[in-house]
Design an enzyme around this catalytic site. Structure first.
Site, short mmCIF file in Angstrom:
data_model
loop_
_atom_site.label_atom_id
_atom_site.label_comp_id
_atom_site.label_asym_id
_atom_site.label_seq_id
_atom_site.Cartn_x
_atom_site.Cartn_y
_atom_site.Cartn_z
N LYS B 78 28.12 -42.84 18.94
CA LYS B 78 29.27 -42.93 18.03
C LYS B 78 30.50 -42.45 18.78
CE LYS B 78 30.87 -41.47 13.42
NZ LYS B 78 30.62 -40.61 12.24
N SER B 153 30.98 -42.78 7.64
CA SER B 153 31.78 -43.24 8.76
C SER B 153 30.99 -43.82 9.92
CB SER B 153 32.62 -42.07 9.27
OG SER B 153 31.78 -41.07 9.84
N SER B 177 28.11 -39.21 6.20
CA SER B 177 28.48 -40.24 7.18
C SER B 177 27.33 -40.79 8.01
CB SER B 177 29.57 -39.70 8.13
OG SER B 177 30.83 -39.82 7.52
#
Lengths: 95, 494, 498
Positions: B78, B153, B177
């Site tokens: 990420k 997210s 997230s």
């Protein structure tokens, strides 16, 4: 009391975010919605409850006083928007 | 080499060990897939020469006699984790092209175990969002249903694992997230105990909540990678000083006698029937496997959202102050003076959601409001954490839905921040308490949502990841929801 | 004409930022050494790059505890680091990590002596509110960048102990108020260098005082205060406080009101001016730093440090006066630094108990005289003195026991300083400096001098004491400086019937 447009401008200045009047107006309603949702907390009885800053508690660990880092200045300066002679350049600082 | 991408991590690991495939060959398989599926927009930075060099290094390590379950396996990170060899942007204009002079501890540990980095993954800007619509580089598509958001997210992480563009992806969870996008994309997502993985090198959003974790196809895969990822890090003051753990140790443990707490507040009026049905079915599966279901109550859990939307913006408003255009990051053109430079650099560099949260956070911390908002929120946070501890005296794990609905459509909630924030209703309480938690695929929605996955959430007590992963693995032995691959990305897509 | 500021009381509280003498920074492993190339000591943590985190330096905590013990403060068993949020280009994170609600050092006091011009010295005690740990900021440089400023973050993250006093200086005399503030600052400076927790270098910014100054009519309510910054020498501090107090008095007397603000002292112009940059920085939005856990200090950690606490200058001054009968001036001089006090006690110890008060006084005299002069001209610190306490004691012992006289002693000292011998006795023998105390030899010399100087003898008998000194001088000359002057005196008086 809901926020007023001048509150949004004051907060934006405190947060150093440029904001147009039109943006401030648009943001106002959203912020008031969010603050309205947050205001539900006021009804909770929290007398005598210690605020929780960390999920696990515990105490700060201490590092021994030794020089362990030898910065690579050039690597850091490569990300700088403006630099000269090893310094980060900015519009004149007024003290 | 066909269809390696649908194999489990364990299977790939065995092939690497048996030298049926090299790390370089495996990396090429994924690099080719990434290139072919660029439209998914899961990756923000791909550098094949870097990936292949890392893969060659892994092969060289094996040639020297090194072993290890992760040696040569690919991973994608990420874009909240900073990396020396790939740009680190937090999906923000603010950090476009930023090259970190160091690697995040999580990245370093996985590289140390021999994992090969495929690239950096899209996400909501600075990890703020629940739909991936807040990325400065465009949203990620949900591989199951192009009209649905992948969640956020960590939407890039969940989407690339669902589309098999990476066998495993790192992710971060602040209020949900990892678990929400895992649920929306039908993959396995795990957020370990706060403080167990290091935060060093994670671009901070809300420091007292931010936790690194993983997206994988299965709980078994997650257990292997999590064992390498977690551990004490002296560079992070909130890192917990405990020995490394083998999270695979309870995978085979039977479910007999396991007490699963079912919080009645997680099955309230807000829960969509199409989500409730698969979740209830999953609970029945556990009962069939020998577990006992216990009715529990978490009455303050619903206050998690207001608590979170005080604490997280407060911390984020401060964490994002370092982005001032002075030392790195976006700087506005032709500033009139210093103040103008800082204000416009920040206004231009941050997207609407970070700006909104900075304003909320600045306000709740400002003079005269601190006690009413911040202190109050931290007190209610403790009430929530204490309710979990009371619940764990009656059960070993807590189970329920991850989200109230299946993945919503693009644009559906973008205009209304508060309705977007409600997406994390069931995940935030565990985050506030720092508890480890997972999302497991357990079915699909109905009707028009038949291609939208549903997630089952497990929540364990602090440091009880191994037991949670064991329960997840036992469920996955009994079901095949986690093996389902979206159309166009499976074995036929080789 | 009235004294400037007559009829007004000046109230002062002080905030002092002391850079702690750790090797590394408070939250990073970068060096704190002064004078490196710009940004060469700014680590990824000090630069606040994305993803970095702070870890607290044990050395900084221990120095704060030592300070707290030295001023009789409470060491907080649990203190909290908070973020002080404001934007400034030399503050990389956009917040300073400091302590706010719960500081590590709470309370305590510092006593000092104030000597007014032409007046009697008096004791002054200032109560401390607190002392807390925080990080220093970087520096903005304004030269040569065509209208731009350059940012150097080497100093960012240097540990600071901020020491805050109560507004205990309340004096109806502007000069006197400033004097008390300076006396406190000097005492504090001496203490932190004495403890070794700071190098105290004011030019390099290791010791920076800010003064909160307000004025009021005696007995009236407290006035609005202004904070004066940039007091980087004791002289400037005196001038700046006097200037600021008079500015406020003038302002009020001419019908104006004092506005609470931060003012910068400009020593070149001897004036203070308002700092624009601080105008809207009042809302710091403090909150506990989520990257750091509470600092917990166990009682046994405090006790372990208490054992290491050296005898403090005030206590030492009292002890020197008590044990050696030394006067205030000597006591103050000997305790200027811990090194000089250590030199003194080491020399006295080497002399041994037999020397008594006379020995101690003699050591004090040598330290204030030839040793101080030699150190000064060689620009050396007393710890690097070529003449060791043992050597000096060896020399003084020979003076006290009459082996050599003062003149020869100074020659021996110079030779020891130059490294020509390792002890006084060897030099005395080698150079034949032993003084002549043999009465027979001296009597002969005295008789010869009396015979050769009838005029001086006559003048002395007529009452001129000066003539006597001339005769002593003649005897000393005859002995080539080696005669025992006291003995010569005695013999001459006996012979001349004085």
């Amino acid at each position: 009391m809901p926020l007023q447009p001048e509150d949004v401008r004051r907060i934006a200045h405190l947060a150093r975010l440029a904001i147009t009047d039109e943006e401030a107006d648009r943001t106002l309603a959203q912020l008031n919605d969010i603050l309205g949702m947050i205001d539900r907390l006021q009804a909770v009885d929290t007398s005598g409850v210690e605020p929780m800053s960390h999920p696990l508690g515990g105490a700060q660990r201490l590092r021994e006083d030794a020089v362990t880092e030898h910065p690579d200045r050039e690597a850091a300066l490569r990300n700088a928007p403006a630099s000269r002679d090893g310094l980060y350049l900015v519009p004149r600082v007024i003290e | 080499m066909s269809a390696l991408h649908v194999e489990s991590l364990a299977a790939l690991s065995r092939r690497l060990a048996a030298r049926e495939v090299s790390a370089v060959e495996l990396a090429r398989v994924y690099l080719e897939r990434i290139e072919r599926h660029r439209a998914l927009n899961g990756y923000l930075d791909v550098r094949p020469e870097v990936t292949l060099a890392q893969a060659a290094a892994a092969d060289a390590r094996r040639a020297r006699g090194e072993t290890g379950p992760l040696l040569g396996l690919p991973v994608a990170h990420k874009d909240i984790f900073v990396t020396r060899e790939f740009a680190s942007t937090a999906a923000s204009r603010m950090l476009e092209g930023y090259m970190s002079p160091f690697d995040a501890t999580v990245v370093e540990r996985l590289a140390g175990a021999g994992m090969v980095t495929l690239g950096k993954l899209n996400c909501d800007e600075f990890a703020m969002g629940s739909s991936n619509e807040n990325s400065a580089y465009g949203p990620v598509a949900n591989p199951w249903d192009a009209a649905a958001v992948p969640g956020g997210s960590s939407g890039g992480s969940s989407a690339v694992v669902a589309a098999r563009l990476a066998p495993v992806a790192t992710a971060t969870d602040t209020g949900g997230s990892i678990r929400e996008p895992a649920a929306f994309c039908g993959v396995t997502g795990i957020k370990p105990t706060y403080g167990r993985p290091s935060r060093w090198g994670m671009i901070a959003f809300a420091s007292s909540l931010d936790t690194a974790g993983l997206m994988t196809v299965s709980a078994e895969d997650a257990a292997w990678v999590l064992s390498a990822m977690c551990g004490f890090d002296p560079r992070d003051s909130t890192s917990v000083d405990r020995p490394d753990e083998d999270y695979t140790r309870d995978l085979q443990r039977p479910m007999d006698g396991l007490r699963i707490g079912v919080p009645r507040e997680f099955f309230g009026a807000g829960l969509a029937a199409e989500v409730e049905r698969p979740v209830r079915a999953a609970l029945e599966t556990y009962r069939a496997l020998g577990a006992t279901l216990v009715d529990i109550s978490l009455p303050s859990a619903e206050l998690g959202i207001p608590v979170y939307y005080v604490v997280a913006p407060a911390e984020c408003s401060s964490n994002l102050s370092r982005f001032d255009g002075v030392r790195y990051g976006h700087r506005a053109k032709d500033p009139v003076d210093l103040l103008d430079m800082i204000k416009r650099s920040r206004a231009e560099g941050f997207g609407p959601e970070p700006r909104r949260r900075i304003l909320v956070g600045t306000y709740v911390l400002s003079h005269g409001y601190y006690d009413a908002y911040y202190i109050k929120a931290q007190q209610v946070r403790r009430l929530i954490a204490e309710e979990f501890q009371r619940a764990f005296t009656r059960c070993d794990l807590i189970a329920g839905p991850v989200t109230t609905t299946v993945a919503f459509g693009f644009g559906e909630k973008a205009a209304d921040p508060v309705s977007m924030y409600m997406a994390d209703l069931y995940t935030i309480p565990g985050s506030l308490a720092g508890l480890p938690s997972m999302s497991l695929p357990c079915g699909f929605g109905e009707g028009a949502h038949a291609m939208r996955p549903v997630g089952l959430q497990l929540i364990a007590n602090h440091f009880d990841e191994a037991r949670m992963l064991g329960a997840a693995h036992q469920y996955q032995l009994a079901t095949d929801w986690h093996r389902r691959v979206p159309a166009g990305f499976g074995a036929e897509d080789a | 004409m009235a004294v400037p500021g007559a009829g007004w009381e000046v109230v002062i509280g002080l905030e002092t930022h002391v850079q702690l003498s750790t090797a590394s920074k408070i939250f990073s492993g970068a060096s704190t050494a002064f004078g490196a190339e710009p940004n060469a000591q700014a680590s990824v943590v000090d630069l606040a790059l994305p993803g970095v985190l702070p870890v607290l330096n044990r050395g900084a905590v221990e120095r704060a505890i030592l300070f707290g013990l030295a001023v009789g403060a409470t060491i907080a068993p649990r203190s909290v680091f908070a973020r002080k949020n404001y934007f400034y280009p030399d503050l990389p994170k956009g917040y300073q990590i400091s302590q706010y609600e719960i500081p590590v050092v709470q309370g305590g006091s510092l006593s000092t002596w104030v000597t007014p011009r032409g007046g009697e010295p008096y004791a002054k005690t200032v109560r401390l509110t607190r002392a807390h740990l925080e990080e220093d900021a970087g520096k903005s440089l304004h030269e040569d960048f065509a209208g731009l400023s350059g940012i150097d973050l080497n100093r960012a993250g240097t540990p600071l102990l901020e020491i805050v006093t109560e507004p205990d200086i309340q004096v109806a005399d502007v000069e006197r108020a400033a004097l008390e503030a300076v006396a406190y600052a000097r005492e504090l400076h001496q203490l932190v260098t004495w403890l070794g927790i700071s190098d105290g270098n004011m030019q390099e910014g290791s010791f920076r005082c800010d003064a909160n100054v307000s004025v009021r009519r005696p007995g009236g309510p407290l006035g609005t205060r202004c904070e004066i910054k940039n007091l980087n020498s004791f002289r400037f501090m005196q001038q700046a406080i006097v200037h600021e107090a008079l500015r406020q008095i003038d302002l009020i007397e001419s019908g104006g009101t004092v506005v609470q603000e931060t003012r910068l002292y400009d020593p070149d112009r001897d004036e203070t001016r308002s700092m624009r940059s601080k105008e809207d920085a009042m809302d710091y939005r403090y909150f506990p730093d989520p990257d750091l856990l509470p600092l917990e200090i166990a009682p046994d950690q405090v006790e372990a440090l208490r054992v290491k606490l050296p005898e403090l200058p005030g206590a030492m001054r009292e002890r020197f006066a008590r044990e050696y009968g030394l006067g205030d001036y000597d006591c103050a001089l000997l305790t200027t630094t811990r090194a000089s006090a250590q030199y003194f006690t080491a020399t006295v110890a080497a002399l041994g108990a037999v020397a008594g008060d006379r020995g101690a006084k003699s050591v004090a005299n040598w330290m204030a005289g030839d040793l101080a002069a030699a150190l000064n001209s060689a620009q050396r610190d007393i710890v690097d003195s070529p003449v060791s306490p043992v050597q000096l004691a060896g020399l003084i012992a020979r003076v006290l026991d009459g082996t050599i006289n003062q003149k020869a002693a100074r020659e021996v000292f110079a030779a020891l300083w130059a490294g020509e011998a390792s002890d006084a006795d060897a030099l005395i023998e080698a150079r034949g400096l032993r003084q002549i105390s043999d009465s027979g030899a001296l009597e002969a010399m005295v008789d010869a001098v009396i015979a050769a100087n009838p005029k001086s003898v006559e003048e002395f008998r007529a009452g001129k004491e000066k003539a006597f000194n001339a005769l002593v001088g003649q005897v000393m000359k005859q002995s080539r400086g080696k005669a025992n002057p006291a003995q010569v005196n005695e013999l001459l008086r006996a012979r001349l019937g004085g």
